[in-house]
Design an enzyme around this catalytic site. Structure first.
Site, mmCIF file in Angstrom:
data_model
loop_
_atom_site.group_PDB
_atom_site.id
_atom_site.type_symbol
_atom_site.label_atom_id
_atom_site.label_comp_id
_atom_site.label_asym_id
_atom_site.label_seq_id
_atom_site.Cartn_x
_atom_site.Cartn_y
_atom_site.Cartn_z
ATOM 1 N N ASN A 45 -2.047 -19.370 -15.775
ATOM 2 C CA ASN A 45 -2.435 -20.157 -16.938
ATOM 3 C C ASN A 45 -1.862 -19.574 -18.227
ATOM 4 O O ASN A 45 -2.233 -20.001 -19.317
ATOM 5 C CB ASN A 45 -3.967 -20.239 -17.045
ATOM 6 C CG ASN A 45 -4.553 -21.108 -15.956
ATOM 7 O OD1 ASN A 45 -3.904 -22.038 -15.485
ATOM 8 N ND2 ASN A 45 -5.768 -20.810 -15.541
ATOM 9 N N HIS A 57 -2.361 -16.731 -19.708
ATOM 10 C CA HIS A 57 -3.157 -15.815 -20.518
ATOM 11 C C HIS A 57 -3.512 -14.594 -19.694
ATOM 12 O O HIS A 57 -3.338 -14.576 -18.476
ATOM 13 C CB HIS A 57 -4.405 -16.492 -21.113
ATOM 14 C CG HIS A 57 -5.323 -17.126 -20.115
ATOM 15 N ND1 HIS A 57 -6.039 -16.425 -19.184
ATOM 16 C CD2 HIS A 57 -5.649 -18.431 -19.926
ATOM 17 C CE1 HIS A 57 -6.766 -17.246 -18.469
ATOM 18 N NE2 HIS A 57 -6.545 -18.478 -18.887
ATOM 19 N N CYS A 95 -6.866 -14.399 -24.162
ATOM 20 C CA CYS A 95 -5.948 -13.454 -24.786
ATOM 21 C C CYS A 95 -4.531 -13.794 -24.347
ATOM 22 O O CYS A 95 -4.261 -13.898 -23.143
ATOM 23 C CB CYS A 95 -6.298 -12.025 -24.389
ATOM 24 S SG CYS A 95 -5.177 -10.765 -25.011
#
Length: 401
Positions: A278, A280, A315
């Site tokens: 994804n 992140h 993040c």
């Protein structure tokens, strides 16, 4: 999608006589004959029928599989993602349990999954949790090409994100040990899903660890949380089980740390290898950053027995991360009493073995806190709050078969 899909070197040998093993890569399958690389277009099925006729009965099931996959993207053919529910997965040593909705996978703890003490690390356990969860969706026949996303989720451009996770560890499996990992899902409110796990020894049946997590949906384009569409609910709700690996009536709230925290590690930068499908940072990386802020001296004598993670935002690869860690001094008398088996309560006061043995009250405090509070943040936003609970290291195998 390209007009032609490549099917790479399917070999079928129809010879009825046995072949010698030397120089024959298909000697263990005497009914296989080589078929040249074939490109399939819209007339794939007629070509498969011709191959079936020439190759004989032995090619029937293989030709059917090839024909069924002729209209699928090549990556799906390589992944072999099921389009219908399966009950046994011999490649992953997995099977469907719990009346047809749970999943169990048998795993051997490998050398790169253990630490210096030859026991599995917490990161390894978290990676196994993630893998068995994905394999569970794989077995259901609902897996699309997303990171655990169903077909309905892909149509609505949705992905799963974890909002909370809790792990309790009694003992860590050792290198080479065979363990069974059970996982199942259940409802969490109107728009969330809960996923739980149990890890046990296949030999003794002792439970090593248990975990629970809460997941919500995010729109992959807008990066905003989303309600669960009815078509997705219809896909996953038949798999829900009313069962919990960890009973938690009221989730414990983790307070936010500030810059006065005792231990601080700044300017952490994600690497490309830290990103998942994804795009992140994988949640296992968060745990590594947290644990690296704890003093080595403490880690040499203690092992993690529990962790709670509250995820606030994702993040990305360009974020600079700061890790904060604060010892929970009160944890010695509060949670420490529950975690350290050598500590008991008498009229509301704690009695540790050091006190009984004459070391005195101060001697029991010198071992340091048994809980730490953690925070990962960027310059402007929180990423994840955490709390870790610890106990003194125990022998890897404190029980017998």
């Amino acid at each position: 999608m390209a007009a032609y899909l490549r099917v790479i070197f399917y070999h079928v040998n129809c010879s009825s006589s046995s072949s010698s093993s030397s120089g024959n890569i298909n000697s263990h399958e005497p009914h296989m004959q080589t078929l040249n690389c074939v490109k399939y277009d819209r007339s794939s099925r007629s070509k498969v029928e011709l191959l079936r006729h020439k190759a004989g009965v032995a090619s029937t099931s293989l030709a059917s599989v090839v024909a069924d996959k002729a209209c699928m993207p090549e990556v799906h053919v390589r992944q072999n993602i099921p389009t219908a529910k399966r009950f046994v997965d011999p490649h992953r040593q997995g099977l469907i349990i719990e009346g047809g909705v749970g999943y169990r996978q048998t795993v051997v703890i490998r050398s790169y999954e253990v630490g210096p003490d030859k026991t599995a690390t917490l990161e390894s356990l978290l990676n196994l949790f993630q893998e068995t969860a994905l394999n569970h969706v794989w077995m259901s026949g609902l897996l699309s090409n997303g990171f655990g996303a169903t077909h309905g989720m892909m149509r609505n451009n949705l992905i799963w994100v974890v909002s909370r996770m809790q792990v309790q560890v009694d003992h860590y499996p050792v290198w080479g040990e065979v363990v069974e990992i059970d996982t199942w899902v259940g409802a969490s409110g109107k728009n969330g899903m809960r996923r739980d796990w149990l890890i046990r020894s296949q030999t003794t049946g002792h439970i090593f660890a248990r975990a629970t997590s809460t997941w919500v949906m995010m729109n992959e384009a807008t990066r905003r949380l989303s309600k669960m569409p009815e078509e997705v609910r219809a896909e996953i709700s038949p798999w829900f089980i009313d069962k919990q690996a960890i009973q938690e009536d009221v989730p414990e709230k983790i307070l936010k740390l500030d810059n006065k925290a005792k231990y601080v590690n700044s300017d952490l930068k994600p690497k490309r290898s830290d990103l998942d499908m994804n795009h992140h940072v994988n949640n296992v990386k968060y745990v590594r950053w947290m644990l690296e802020t704890i003093p080595d001296q403490f880690l040499e004598t203690h092992q993690l027995s529990g962790i709670i993670l509250e995820y606030r935002r994702e993040c990305g690869g360009s974020d600079k991360v700061q890790a904060l860690c604060q010892p929970d001094e009160d944890g010695i008398l509060k949670e420490g009493v529950k975690q350290d088996s050598r500590i008991t309560l008498l009229n509301g006061f704690s009695l540790a073995s050091e006190i009984v043995n004459g070391a005195g009250l101060i001697g029991s405090f010198e071992k340091g806190p048994l809980r730490y509070t953690h925070l990962l943040q960027t310059e402007y936003q929180e990423i994840v709050r955490g709390r870790t609970t610890w106990k003194e290291k125990l022998p890897p195998m404190p029980f017998s078969a």
